[in-house]
Design a protein around this motif. Structure first.
Motif, PDB file in Angstrom:
ATOM      1  N   ARG A   9       7.954 -12.307 -42.464  1.00 20.73           N
ATOM      2  CA  ARG A   9       9.401 -12.483 -42.200  1.00 20.73           C
ATOM      3  C   ARG A   9      10.189 -11.570 -43.130  1.00 20.73           C
ATOM      4  NH1 ARG A   9       8.562 -18.231 -45.154  1.00 20.73           N
ATOM      5  NH2 ARG A   9       6.440 -17.632 -44.606  1.00 20.73           N
ATOM      6  N   LEU A  10      11.452 -11.359 -42.786  1.00 16.74           N
ATOM      7  CA  LEU A  10      12.302 -10.455 -43.570  1.00 16.74           C
ATOM      8  C   LEU A  10      13.000 -11.205 -44.700  1.00 16.74           C
ATOM      9  CD1 LEU A  10      14.078  -8.643 -40.587  1.00 16.74           C
ATOM     10  CD2 LEU A  10      12.041  -7.871 -41.852  1.00 16.74           C
ATOM     11  N   VAL A  11      13.247 -12.505 -44.431  1.00 17.69           N
ATOM     12  CA  VAL A  11      14.020 -13.313 -45.376  1.00 17.69           C
ATOM     13  C   VAL A  11      13.282 -14.634 -45.568  1.00 17.69           C
ATOM     14  CG1 VAL A  11      16.292 -14.295 -45.894  1.00 17.69           C
ATOM     15  CG2 VAL A  11      16.121 -12.323 -44.373  1.00 17.69           C
ATOM     16  N   ALA A  12      13.142 -15.050 -46.811  1.00 15.09           N
ATOM     17  CA  ALA A  12      12.397 -16.284 -47.098  1.00 15.09           C
ATOM     18  C   ALA A  12      13.216 -17.220 -47.974  1.00 15.09           C
ATOM     19  CB  ALA A  12      11.078 -15.955 -47.800  1.00 15.09           C
ATOM     20  N   ALA A  13      12.990 -18.514 -47.763  1.00 15.05           N
ATOM     21  CA  ALA A  13      13.539 -19.532 -48.673  1.00 15.05           C
ATOM     22  C   ALA A  13      12.476 -19.796 -49.732  1.00 15.05           C
ATOM     23  CB  ALA A  13      13.838 -20.818 -47.908  1.00 15.05           C
ATOM     24  N   ILE A  14      12.888 -19.815 -50.983  1.00 14.46           N
ATOM     25  CA  ILE A  14      11.950 -20.043 -52.091  1.00 14.46           C
ATOM     26  C   ILE A  14      12.340 -21.376 -52.737  1.00 14.46           C
ATOM     27  CG2 ILE A  14      10.966 -19.134 -54.221  1.00 14.46           C
ATOM     28  CD1 ILE A  14      10.477 -17.217 -51.927  1.00 14.46           C
ATOM     29  N   PRO A  15      11.466 -22.377 -52.678  1.00 16.49           N
ATOM     30  CA  PRO A  15      11.814 -23.682 -53.270  1.00 16.49           C
ATOM     31  C   PRO A  15      11.897 -23.601 -54.793  1.00 16.49           C
ATOM     32  CG  PRO A  15       9.525 -23.684 -52.496  1.00 16.49           C
ATOM     33  CD  PRO A  15      10.123 -22.376 -52.068  1.00 16.49           C
ATOM     34  N   ALA A  16      12.638 -24.506 -55.387  1.00 19.07           N
ATOM     35  CA  ALA A  16      12.882 -24.463 -56.837  1.00 19.07           C
ATOM     36  C   ALA A  16      11.571 -24.472 -57.626  1.00 19.07           C
ATOM     37  CB  ALA A  16      13.752 -25.648 -57.243  1.00 19.07           C
ATOM     38  N   GLU A  17      10.551 -25.151 -57.083  1.00 18.35           N
ATOM     39  CA  GLU A  17       9.290 -25.210 -57.844  1.00 18.35           C
ATOM     40  C   GLU A  17       8.585 -23.854 -57.894  1.00 18.35           C
ATOM     41  OE1 GLU A  17      10.132 -27.211 -55.380  1.00 18.35           O
ATOM     42  OE2 GLU A  17       8.646 -27.228 -53.775  1.00 18.35           O
ATOM     43  N   ARG A  18       9.108 -22.885 -57.117  1.00 17.78           N
ATOM     44  CA  ARG A  18       8.497 -21.531 -57.168  1.00 17.78           C
ATOM     45  C   ARG A  18       9.480 -20.501 -57.725  1.00 17.78           C
ATOM     46  NH1 ARG A  18       5.923 -20.605 -51.385  1.00 17.78           N
ATOM     47  NH2 ARG A  18       5.022 -18.763 -52.355  1.00 17.78           N
ATOM     48  N   THR A  19      10.473 -21.047 -58.443  1.00 12.56           N
ATOM     49  CA  THR A  19      11.404 -20.126 -59.139  1.00 12.56           C
ATOM     50  C   THR A  19      11.551 -20.641 -60.577  1.00 12.56           C
ATOM     51  OG1 THR A  19      13.415 -21.386 -58.757  1.00 12.56           O
ATOM     52  CG2 THR A  19      12.732 -19.920 -56.974  1.00 12.56           C
ATOM     53  N   PRO A  20      10.482 -20.641 -61.363  1.00 11.03           N
ATOM     54  CA  PRO A  20      10.456 -21.316 -62.670  1.00 11.03           C
ATOM     55  C   PRO A  20      11.725 -21.116 -63.509  1.00 11.03           C
ATOM     56  CG  PRO A  20       8.369 -20.206 -62.258  1.00 11.03           C
ATOM     57  CD  PRO A  20       9.280 -19.831 -61.118  1.00 11.03           C
ATOM     58  N   GLY A  21      12.379 -22.244 -63.780  1.00  8.61           N
ATOM     59  CA  GLY A  21      13.592 -22.205 -64.599  1.00  8.61           C
ATOM     60  C   GLY A  21      14.840 -21.875 -63.820  1.00  8.61           C
TER      61      GLY A  21
END
Ligand SMILES: O=C(O)[C@H](O)[C@@H](O)[C@H](O)[C@H](O)COP(=O)(O)O
Length: 247
Positions: free
Chosen positions: A168-180
């Motif tokens: 995909r071109l655009v993704a949602a990244i959940p908070a647990e995969r954006t440390p801090g």
């Protein structure tokens, strides 16, 4: 191990002495890329990163005499906050570009405020397809990028597998995969790689290590900013002298 598939057509490093020079060089480089795109294709599509480093360059860019009516503004990534939140990448860029005569319809923000970020990411992908066309690659004429202290780029964070998202071109990244950090919406690596001109703007001594890591070949999942070396077009590393120091 996901590595960058190809190198830039053209790569350069520009060193700026101080904040003002960094902003001036950044604005000048963006203005050139935008002008080249409009001269070649009658339109310029620009994708802006967030964070603090590029904002002064956006402010300087607003004072340029550009064909503002034919520049479309998109975002590389957005935090999961409303547009009027101080952390909004959209809000920061809009404030920085406030003096530029940009028609409201030329701004295309990612909707970070919603409860369903996957749906918001899908809507943004559809918007990109509508602007760029389904069959053609989504190749931004100009894109600003930065490096997080942890080596992230856009909202693709290390050791999360996000660099490998390529369906995909655009993704949602959940908070647990954006440390801090909070949850995000982000362009994915294939879109970063298609950029005709990518301005990687880096400032500060705290960026020396992630910058050196980013410019050292290796696994992009370890140092997502290594994706910058996969940009197909013109890649410019715009570094302030404190970040550029190599140990
Ligand atoms: O939403 C974001 O935070 C950005 O898109 C991010 O990828 C940024 O470019 C780096 O974190 C560097 O940020 P600074 O310029 O603030 O150091």
């Amino acid at each position: 191990m996901s590595k960058t598939p190809h190198g830039p057509e053209h790569e350069e490093t520009v060193i700026a002495k101080g904040d003002d020079e960094l902003a001036n060089f950044g604005a000048e480089l963006l203005a050139r890329a935008i002008t080249d795109a409009v001269n070649a294709r009658g339109i310029a599509r620009v994708a802006l990163s967030g964070g603090s480093t590029p904002v002064p360059a956006y402010v300087k860019l607003a004072s340029y005499d550009l064909p503002w009516d034919v520049i479309e503004w998109f975002w590389v990534d957005e935090r999961a906050v409303p547009p009027d939140n101080a952390r909004s990448n959209y809000g920061a860029a809009r404030r920085a570009l406030a003096l530029a005569p940009v028609p409201e319809a030329r701004f295309h923000r990612m909707e970070g405020e919603g409860s369903d970020l996957d749906a918001a990411a899908a809507r943004y992908e559809a918007l990109l397809r509508a602007h760029f066309g389904v069959a053609t690659a989504v190749a931004f004429d100009a894109m600003t990028l930065g490096i997080g202290d942890d080596g992230h780029i856009a909202s693709l964070f290390p050791r999360t597998g996000a660099v490998a998202i390529n369906d995909r071109l655009v993704a949602a990244i959940p908070a647990e995969r954006t440390p801090g950090h909070e949850a995000r919406i982000t362009l994915t690596a294939p879109v970063l790689h298609e950029a005709r001109f990518a301005l990687m703007i880096v400032q500060g001594a705290q960026k020396r290590a992630p910058l050196q890591a980013a410019r050292t070949p290796g696994a992009t999942d370890e140092v997502p900013a290594r994706l910058a070396s996969g940009v197909k077009g013109h890649l410019c590393w715009l570094l302030d002298q404190t970040a550029a120091v190599t140990s």
